[in-house]
Design a protein around this motif. Structure first.
Motif, mmCIF file in Angstrom:
data_model
loop_
_atom_site.group_PDB
_atom_site.id
_atom_site.type_symbol
_atom_site.label_atom_id
_atom_site.label_comp_id
_atom_site.label_asym_id
_atom_site.label_seq_id
_atom_site.Cartn_x
_atom_site.Cartn_y
_atom_site.Cartn_z
ATOM 1 N N TYR A 107 26.006 -43.310 -61.717
ATOM 2 C CA TYR A 107 26.575 -44.466 -61.017
ATOM 3 C C TYR A 107 25.476 -45.482 -60.674
ATOM 4 O O TYR A 107 25.617 -46.682 -60.952
ATOM 5 C CB TYR A 107 27.297 -44.014 -59.744
ATOM 6 N N ASP A 110 24.138 -47.272 -63.746
ATOM 7 C CA ASP A 110 25.126 -48.240 -64.251
ATOM 8 C C ASP A 110 25.119 -49.518 -63.417
ATOM 9 O O ASP A 110 25.150 -50.622 -63.961
ATOM 10 C CB ASP A 110 26.537 -47.628 -64.250
ATOM 11 N N VAL A 111 25.084 -49.371 -62.093
ATOM 12 C CA VAL A 111 25.059 -50.548 -61.213
ATOM 13 C C VAL A 111 23.772 -51.343 -61.429
ATOM 14 O O VAL A 111 23.796 -52.576 -61.523
ATOM 15 C CB VAL A 111 25.211 -50.144 -59.723
ATOM 16 N N GLU A 113 21.889 -51.525 -64.125
ATOM 17 C CA GLU A 113 21.953 -52.196 -65.422
ATOM 18 C C GLU A 113 22.911 -53.383 -65.405
ATOM 19 O O GLU A 113 22.617 -54.440 -65.959
ATOM 20 C CB GLU A 113 22.383 -51.187 -66.490
ATOM 21 N N LYS A 114 24.053 -53.214 -64.746
ATOM 22 C CA LYS A 114 25.080 -54.268 -64.730
ATOM 23 C C LYS A 114 24.748 -55.394 -63.751
ATOM 24 O O LYS A 114 24.833 -56.579 -64.095
ATOM 25 C CB LYS A 114 26.430 -53.657 -64.367
ATOM 26 N N ASP A 115 24.385 -55.036 -62.505
ATOM 27 C CA ASP A 115 24.225 -56.037 -61.446
ATOM 28 C C ASP A 115 22.792 -56.532 -61.251
ATOM 29 O O ASP A 115 22.595 -57.633 -60.725
ATOM 30 C CB ASP A 115 24.731 -55.480 -60.112
ATOM 31 N N TYR A 116 21.805 -55.750 -61.623
ATOM 32 C CA TYR A 116 20.404 -56.109 -61.379
ATOM 33 C C TYR A 116 19.552 -55.853 -62.626
ATOM 34 O O TYR A 116 18.565 -55.117 -62.576
ATOM 35 C CB TYR A 116 19.849 -55.305 -60.198
ATOM 36 N N PRO A 117 19.885 -56.437 -63.762
ATOM 37 C CA PRO A 117 19.197 -56.094 -65.012
ATOM 38 C C PRO A 117 17.707 -56.434 -65.038
ATOM 39 O O PRO A 117 16.959 -55.819 -65.798
ATOM 40 C CB PRO A 117 19.973 -56.891 -66.071
#
Length: 194
Positions: A107, A110-111, A113-117
């Protein structure tokens, strides 16, 4: 504010950046030789609010931000600037223990990578409800095995007494920091007197 990215010898990225313009040291003894931990005031409040939401179980998550080097100080060591957090979901916890499960890591990654790349995990945070602020043997194990980069920190908060502390690695040992730097200070006007 000028920000560049440079590649360091161990392939981690380091942003060259000035210190935030509006920071304040919080702690007992500001030592220029100590590892500098900057945390956005709003982020610290969000962490403390979350950790205060359950006084019967340890809660936690990861600290997100940038690994930096001050552009104006050639001798400046690497420092960190924490500006976000990811709450650890799917954990196993009790009053005295917090365990990140496989689902927790999945989890949080994933967050990230998605929200703070463009950000890095800079360490972790967790609560010690009613137990004061220290690193238990289990906490040290977690720090040394999962958050073991030199720039990674651990933030511990006891929501029952509102005590907080950051810990980091120095000369192979996990030690408590003398303090930290708040930035993006939210100033409120004084309340009017009757």
């Amino acid at each position: 504010m000028k920000i560049d990215i440079q590649d360091s010898s161990d392939k981690e990225f380091v942003k060259v950046s000035d210190f935030p313009f509006d920071f304040k040291f919080i702690g007992s003894d500001e030592n220029p030789e100590d590892f500098k931990i900057f945390i956005k005031q709003e982020t610290l409040k969000s962490i403390d609010d979350y950790l205060s939401s359950d006084l019967n179980n340890e809660l936690g998550g990861v600290l997100v931000g940038d690994v930096c080097k001050n552009s104006e100080d050639e001798n400046c060591k690497t420092y960190i600037k924490i500006d976000n957090l990811i709450i650890a979901k799917h954990t196993n916890s009790s009053l005295s223990r917090l365990t990140f499960t496989h689902e927790t890591w999945e989890y949080m990654n994933d967050v990230l990578e998605k929200d703070y790349p463009d950000k890095k995990i800079l360490g972790w945070f967790h609560s010690h409800p009613g137990h004061t602020v220290f690193m238990s043997t289990f906490d040290i194990f977690i720090q040394e095995n999962f958050f073991n980069m030199d720039y990674m920190t651990a933030y511990v908060f006891d929501p029952t007494i509102k005590e907080r502390g950051f810990f980091y690695k120095k000369e192979g040992k996990i030690i408590r920091s003398n303090g930290y730097y708040l930035y993006c200070l939210l100033y409120t006007s004084p309340s009017p007197r009757d």
